[in-house]
Design an enzyme around this catalytic site. Sequence first.
Site, PDB file in Angstrom:
ATOM      1  N   GLY A 105       0.915   7.361   0.368  1.00 50.77           N
ATOM      2  CA  GLY A 105      -0.371   7.665   0.968  1.00 50.77           C
ATOM      3  C   GLY A 105      -0.302   8.957   1.760  1.00 50.77           C
ATOM      4  N   GLU A 106      -1.085   9.042   2.817  1.00 49.75           N
ATOM      5  CA  GLU A 106      -1.143  10.191   3.724  1.00 49.75           C
ATOM      6  C   GLU A 106      -1.805  11.425   3.113  1.00 49.75           C
ATOM      7  OE1 GLU A 106       2.668  11.301   5.280  1.00 49.75           O
ATOM      8  OE2 GLU A 106       3.093   9.333   6.124  1.00 49.75           O
TER       9      GLU A 106
END
Length: 359
Positions: A317-318
């Site tokens: 993610g991120e």
Amino acid sequence: MQTLADLLNTIPAIDPAAMSRAQRHIDGLLKPVGSLGRLEALAIQLAGMPGLNGIPHVGKKAVLVMCADHGVWEEGVAISPKEVTAIQAENMTRGTTGVCVLAAQAGANVHVIDVGIDTAEPIPGLINMRVARGSGNIASAPAMSRRQAVKLLLDVICYTRELAKNGVTLFGVGELGMANTTPAAAIVSTITGRAPEEVVGIGANLPTDKLANKIDVVRRAITLNQPNPQDGVDVLAKVGGFDLVGMAGVMLGAASCGLPVLLDGFLSYAAALAACQMSPAIKPYLIPSHLSAEKGARIALSHLGLEPYLNMEMRLGEGSGAALAMPIIEAACAIYNNMGELAASNIVLPGNTTSDLNS
């Protein structure tokens, strides 16, 4: 301020004439027709985006990371302490997280945005768009009110449009929030119509013996809140989260400027599903960076009609996948703008005529 409906109505259609011109240009470059595969198709897609004025190019690049906590964490659907959201958000301000390193490598700026972190005070260095200290627990209540969802969408859309005015032509989306794969799975299940057990995965290394509880939580959330799958705002407000709303806002804002958005992983697919329910016109502006390793990824992407460019078995993610794929966008622009032409070298390939090459 414009209403959400007004902003959605400003999203321009892709320009088919510009795409046709780009196709002819690419077919006349120093290579066999089609030999650069999906890179050619990507350049043509970019050429059709009005914000790029018919010429695929990349100006400034930005990854917008939406950070928020989730009340559903209380249901035992994640093994990481909730405090990790705030800790990692602070680490992002230092440039030490995965997305920050990959974005720096790609020459992109990371905008870390607090849309709902559960801390008493705002975290220094973050862009403050906090709606509340975490969303509601979707297993027992809606994630947020519709009014909260609409206001956050508008705030993020306006922020994204301001970045575009200041020269950003390529956006990436990312998120940060413990337990957020649970609301993402609820969104995917709701909009695709697939059962929770088909789309719920392990997220950030959830032990397999806890997976049944996570599936049950998603099922309970949908049954209790009854989100309308045709209404993207309703789905986000009832079973989503502030980070998911924020990502949808980036997609809508960039598309309203006629500019591309690189998706990240499973969370971004869920946000894209909701955003496309609000405005199907945004879909041609969405570029899938990589195939998330999360269980429901293929189902979500299939519903969106998107095929990722990378498969790195990533599930961080991120915005990490979006940052990683930015050089692919730049490569598509480079071949379009910098390759020589067959006609200039007096090369005629089978299937090409002189008139084709000079058109």
